[in-house]
Design a protein around this motif. Structure first.
Motif, PDB file in Angstrom:
ATOM      1  N   LYS A   6      -3.385  -8.231   4.133  1.00  0.00           N
ATOM      2  CA  LYS A   6      -3.446  -6.788   4.351  1.00  0.00           C
ATOM      3  C   LYS A   6      -4.577  -6.364   5.283  1.00  0.00           C
ATOM      4  O   LYS A   6      -4.460  -5.359   5.986  1.00  0.00           O
ATOM      5  CB  LYS A   6      -3.593  -6.058   3.005  1.00  0.00           C
ATOM      6  CG  LYS A   6      -2.389  -6.204   2.094  1.00  0.00           C
ATOM      7  CD  LYS A   6      -2.668  -5.614   0.708  1.00  0.00           C
ATOM      8  CE  LYS A   6      -2.823  -4.130   0.749  1.00  0.00           C
ATOM      9  NZ  LYS A   6      -2.993  -3.565  -0.612  1.00  0.00           N
TER      10      LYS A   6
ATOM     11  N   THR B  61      -4.383   6.559  -0.704  1.00  0.00           N
ATOM     12  CA  THR B  61      -3.056   5.972  -0.444  1.00  0.00           C
ATOM     13  C   THR B  61      -2.371   6.605   0.762  1.00  0.00           C
ATOM     14  O   THR B  61      -1.574   5.955   1.442  1.00  0.00           O
ATOM     15  CB  THR B  61      -2.132   6.114  -1.661  1.00  0.00           C
ATOM     16  OG1 THR B  61      -1.976   7.508  -1.999  1.00  0.00           O
ATOM     17  CG2 THR B  61      -2.685   5.358  -2.868  1.00  0.00           C
TER      18      THR B  61
ATOM     19  N   HIS C 156       0.891  -1.158   0.000  1.00  0.00           N
ATOM     20  CA  HIS C 156       0.000   0.000   0.000  1.00  0.00           C
ATOM     21  C   HIS C 156       0.929   1.207   0.000  1.00  0.00           C
ATOM     22  O   HIS C 156       1.556   1.506   1.014  1.00  0.00           O
ATOM     23  CB  HIS C 156      -0.902   0.015   1.236  1.00  0.00           C
ATOM     24  CG  HIS C 156      -1.796   1.208   1.301  1.00  0.00           C
ATOM     25  ND1 HIS C 156      -3.121   1.170   0.914  1.00  0.00           N
ATOM     26  CD2 HIS C 156      -1.567   2.488   1.701  1.00  0.00           C
ATOM     27  CE1 HIS C 156      -3.664   2.365   1.067  1.00  0.00           C
ATOM     28  NE2 HIS C 156      -2.739   3.185   1.553  1.00  0.00           N
TER      29      HIS C 156
ATOM     30  N   ASP D 158      -8.203  -4.141   1.067  1.00  0.00           N
ATOM     31  CA  ASP D 158      -7.724  -4.286  -0.313  1.00  0.00           C
ATOM     32  C   ASP D 158      -6.904  -5.572  -0.461  1.00  0.00           C
ATOM     33  O   ASP D 158      -5.871  -5.589  -1.155  1.00  0.00           O
ATOM     34  CB  ASP D 158      -6.881  -3.074  -0.743  1.00  0.00           C
ATOM     35  CG  ASP D 158      -7.656  -1.769  -0.688  1.00  0.00           C
ATOM     36  OD1 ASP D 158      -8.851  -1.788  -1.029  1.00  0.00           O
ATOM     37  OD2 ASP D 158      -7.064  -0.742  -0.305  1.00  0.00           O
TER      38      ASP D 158
ATOM     39  N   VAL E 189      -1.781  -1.752  -4.072  1.00  0.00           N
ATOM     40  CA  VAL E 189      -2.405  -0.432  -4.110  1.00  0.00           C
ATOM     41  C   VAL E 189      -1.329   0.637  -4.182  1.00  0.00           C
ATOM     42  O   VAL E 189      -0.398   0.655  -3.372  1.00  0.00           O
ATOM     43  CB  VAL E 189      -3.287  -0.213  -2.863  1.00  0.00           C
ATOM     44  CG1 VAL E 189      -3.831   1.217  -2.824  1.00  0.00           C
ATOM     45  CG2 VAL E 189      -4.435  -1.213  -2.849  1.00  0.00           C
TER      46      VAL E 189
END
Length: 418
Positions: A250, A286, A228, A253, A258
């Motif tokens: 994670k 993000t 991520h 997601d 990502v």
């Protein structure tokens, strides 16, 4: 009705005096359009160019004859503009930039953007950079697209409606790629210390440059990592293909890599093209601490120019010159520590490349505090790891001195004693 693509664009048709012209940073620069803009500048009204990190040689200090320059950082080739005194820096956390653009606190009038048709009818993919894309397109009075079939087709926040593009040109210039460079020996040493801290099944964030490349290499023996990150590099593809990155644990997601941007070479672009396991997301996803709080064992890895003995970080100015950025550092430092099992790592060589100066200093001496000492967690150099979480001022000074370069430990210890 979508505009027909043309080879050249006449900017005098759309630019107004005082406009702010922007484009996506790094690999997202539409080089054909930006070169045309620079070439035509003498015939255009004076405008401001607003950019993130620049990987190209498009903008030069000499162009200040007709342009004003504003940027989120002094990194990359923005350093030339900063050194010449023609770059105005906007201090902002990356997580806040889309909101600032939508609120018009950061003005965007004309946007230049690389696009490629997406299989989803009525949409273009902006391919390589999604971080501020939708916010910029939504705020701009005029969007000028550069049709570029070399770009990867990506989705999520990299999608913009075709009818949001008012003019369309065809790419007639080399694309700007950012392939991984070879890490220096000191980067490899620091990266080995970083890897020793990150556990299997962690979710990681890394930045750009030779140290993140070395960190990717140092993680090759890890298991079941997730990603991520604001940007990813070619080294992430190596970890995925080796089975090190699976994104299985994670918590959010899951199964997906990502990122907000692709800062790599052709290898990364080819891997990303049409990849259903890649999510391109805006920086308000993000870089959101609220999102990071939902990730399991999130480990962020960032760097700094210097850290003082209390843990304050300067990631912006070196030797009086603006070389860095506020960027996403504080976002990731705080967000990682909200994650269950997460940690924030600031990784850096203990001394400058010439060995003359320590990067662990007694005080920042007027340099900006990019990240506050109360937020800082782990500091890593080639000499080890200083855990500042819950540490007193005296303990911080002792732990940071212990991972300083040996040539500077004695004066640092003396400074700590006051």
């Amino acid at each position: 009705m979508n505009p027909r693509p043309c080879a050249q664009f006449d900017f005098s048709k759309v630019l107004r005096a005082g406009d702010v012209v922007t484009w996506l940073q790094g690999t997202g620069e539409p080089a054909g359009l930006t070169r045309q803009l620079v070439t035509q500048r003498a015939e255009l009204p004076r405008v401001t160019i607003f950019v993130g990190i620049s990987a190209s040689d498009t903008l030069l200090p000499a162009h200040a004859d007709h342009f004003d320059f504003k940027a989120l950082n002094g990194a990359g080739n923005n350093r030339r503009l900063a050194a010449a005194g023609v770059l105005d820096i906007v201090p902002a956390h990356v997580s806040k930039v889309p909101g600032l653009i939508r609120a018009r606190a950061l003005k965007v009038d004309v946007m230049l953007v690389r696009v490629r048709p997406h299989p989803k009818p009525g949409f273009y993919s902006v391919g390589v950079m999604a971080d501020f894309a939708r916010a910029m397109v939504g705020a701009a009075r005029c969007v000028i697209g550069e049709l570029d079939e070399r770009m990867p087709v990506t989705s999520q926040d990299a999608l913009i409606p075709c009818d949001a593009v008012h003019h369309l040109t065809t790419a007639d210039c080399d694309e700007w790629l950012m392939p991984d460079g070879e890490p220096a020996p000191i980067d490899i040493q620091v990266a080995q210390q970083v890897a020793s801290v990150i556990p299997d099944r962690a979710t990681i964030q890394i930045g750009i440059g030779s140290l993140p490349v070395a960190v990717c290499q140092a993680l090759m023996s890890h298991r079941e990592l997730g990603v991520h990150s604001g940007v990813i590099c070619d080294g992430i593809v190596d970890l995925i293909e080796k089975g090190v990155i699976t994104n299985a644990h994670k918590g959010l997601d899951a199964g997906r890599t990502v990122t907000g941007g692709l800062f790599g070479g052709r290898r990364l672009m080819d891997w990303a093209n049409g990849n259903a396991l890649l999510d391109m997301r805006s920086s308000d996803h993000t870089h959101s601490p609220l999102v990071m709080a939902q990730l399991n064992n999130f480990y962020s890895v960032n760097s700094a120019i210097e850290v003082d003995l209390t843990g304050q970080l300067n990631s912006e100015i070196a030797a009086g010159r603006y070389l860095g950025a506020i960027g996403g550092q504080a976002d990731y430092v705080r967000g990682a520590q909200l994650s269950p099992g997460g940690r924030s790592i600031i990784a850096m060589a203990s001394a400058t490349p010439d060995g003359k100066y320590s990067r662990i200093v007694a005080s920042l001496k007027g340099a900006p505090v990019t990240t506050a000492r109360a937020d800082v967690d782990l500091i890593v150099t080639e000499y080890g790891v200083a855990d500042l979480r819950g540490a007193s001022m005296r303990e911080r000074a002792k732990r940071l001195t212990a991972i300083a370069h040996p040539d500077f430990r004695e004066p640092l210890a003396a400074a700590a004693q006051g």
